[in-house]
Design an enzyme around this catalytic site. Structure first.
Site, PDB file in Angstrom:
ATOM      1  CB  SER A 228      -0.860  -0.007   1.259  1.00 52.93           C
ATOM      2  OG  SER A 228      -1.390   1.287   1.490  1.00 52.93           O
ATOM      3  CB  SER A 229       0.585   4.545  -1.635  1.00 52.47           C
ATOM      4  OG  SER A 229      -0.701   4.936  -1.226  1.00 52.47           O
ATOM      5  CB  CYS A 230      -0.465   3.971   3.965  1.00 51.40           C
ATOM      6  SG  CYS A 230      -0.604   2.244   4.429  1.00 51.40           S
TER       7      CYS A 230
ATOM      8  CE1 TYR B 287      -3.346  -3.138   5.343  1.00 53.12           C
ATOM      9  CE2 TYR B 287      -2.632  -1.074   4.366  1.00 53.12           C
ATOM     10  CZ  TYR B 287      -3.148  -2.351   4.234  1.00 53.12           C
ATOM     11  OH  TYR B 287      -3.469  -2.833   2.987  1.00 53.12           O
TER      12      TYR B 287
ATOM     13  CE  LYS C 232      -0.889  -5.059   3.245  1.00 56.15           C
ATOM     14  NZ  LYS C 232      -1.068  -6.328   2.515  1.00 56.15           N
TER      15      LYS C 232
ATOM     16  CG  HIS D 179     -10.389   2.356   1.929  1.00 57.97           C
ATOM     17  ND1 HIS D 179     -10.432   0.986   1.835  1.00 57.97           N
ATOM     18  CD2 HIS D 179      -9.206   2.655   2.525  1.00 57.97           C
ATOM     19  CE1 HIS D 179      -9.326   0.477   2.341  1.00 57.97           C
ATOM     20  NE2 HIS D 179      -8.563   1.468   2.764  1.00 57.97           N
TER      21      HIS D 179
END
Ligand code: GFB
Length: 321
Positions: A113-115, A142, A146, A185
């Site tokens: 994920s881009s987070c 999270y 990841k 989301h």
């Protein structure tokens, strides 16, 4: 690019096939002629249980593995259940990645994920910015899980010469998304809120936060296309941002969804809810250079998703908050 495409006759296991990403991957693989797609429901195989996962891999021995199973959710779920997000995701990653290695899977694709990137890093975000600063607090658990998954794939490649690929998508949306107002989301939440407000004739829809955060959205069918493209064409130890390369504010997004759903009322902002990271636009030069680009623009993608949502809604789906 630099490898043989996947053999359409070999077994490919899609972990998380009922979710937004996994279901899009199954659709994509079916369309591409894969004949032996392996799936298991959560009831049949609990991916957080090491012994169950090891037994499954030892028996099935899939040639290819796509790890799209994860504990996921929107800003509120991430912010309020960090223990679940770190624990379940680490368990799933350890079990699936190691079992794939032990059963000699030829290729694996890991979904991140881009987070994973630092909250304050410069934009657009290049893959090199990983671990260059502190994470956004609302999704730190999270993101850490990841990052661990992505690094695990890289370290298995390094030590065991496996062929594992990791991708870091921006905010995704599309059919089979989670439309629960509590845990979803922003995009599915807005679709449902505007649709229900229109049906009930409500005068206003509540938007969480200030409306100023910027987000990048990608239709999940584009993501599935990118994943298969990389599995077919890429071998190596780089990971890839997958995004649309375009950002939109939450206010602009709300206005777009309002227009698509045909809602006539107005917007109110609930600033007791968090904004999260102010901006996370990925730099997609690496995947563009690899030969893949996104195809579905945001408005088209939302229209398709809304059409699907309306059909499901009429059938009585989405009753939970
Ligand atoms: O999509 P979202 O929940 O996640 O929220 P993140 C994006 C932005 O939309 C935030 C605002 O600024 C929210 O405050 N927003 C406005 C809403 N109205 C709503 C609403 O009704 N529901 C929701 N959910 N948001 C997630 C991470 O961050 O992004 C995950 O928590 C993951 O780890 C995912 O990486 C892609 O973009 O803030």
């Amino acid at each position: 690019m630099n490898c043989e495409p996947l053999d359409r006759e070999k077994k490919i296991y899609v972990a998380g096939h009922r979710g937004l990403v996994g279901s899009a991957l199954v659709r994509r693989l079916e369309r591409d002629g894969f004949t032996r797609i392996i799936v298991r429901t959560h009831e049949e195989l609990d991916l957080t249980r090491q012994a169950e996962v090891e037994a499954f891999f030892a028996e099935e021995k899939p040639a290819y593995v796509i790890l799209a199973a994860a504990k996921v959710g929107g800003i509120h779920a991430n912010d309020t259940c960090p223990a679940d997000f770190i624990m379940k995701n680490l368990q799933i990653e350890c079990n699936v990645i190691d079992s794939a290695y032990r059963s000699q899977a030829e290729k694996l694709l890991f979904l991140g994920s881009s987070c994973i990137y630092p909250r304050e890093c410069s934009q657009p975000i290049r893959e090199e910015y990983l671990l260059s600063g502190y994470l956004e607090k609302t999704n730190e658990a999270y993101a850490l899980a990841k990052i661990a998954g992505l690094k695990m794939c890289a370290f298995y490649n390094q030590q065991y010469h496996t062929r594992y690929i990791s991708v870091m998508p921006c905010n995704l949306y599309g059919i089979n998304d989670n439309f629960s107002l509590e845990s979803s989301h922003v995009l599915p939440a807005l679709i449902r809120k505007f649709h229900e407000a229109k049906k009930k004739g409500e005068p206003a829809v509540s938007i969480w936060g200030s409306g100023t955060p910027l987000r990048e959205f990608l239709n999940v069918d584009d993501l599935a296309d990118a994943c298969l493209y990389l599995l077919d064409h890429y071998e190596g130890n780089e990971f890839f941002n997958i995004g649309s390369g375009q950002e939109i504010s939450i206010l602009e997004l709300a206005e777009l969804v309002k227009r698509i759903t045909g809602y006539q009322g107005h917007l109110v902002f609930d600033t007791t809810k968090p904004d999260g990271t102010p901006r996370k636009l990925t730099d997609i030069s690496r995947i563009l250079a690899a030969g893949w680009s996104p195809k579905i623009d945001l408005e088209t993608g939302i229209r398709r998703t809304y059409e699907w949502f309306c059909k499901k809604y009429e059938m009585g789906a989405f009753t939970e908050r």
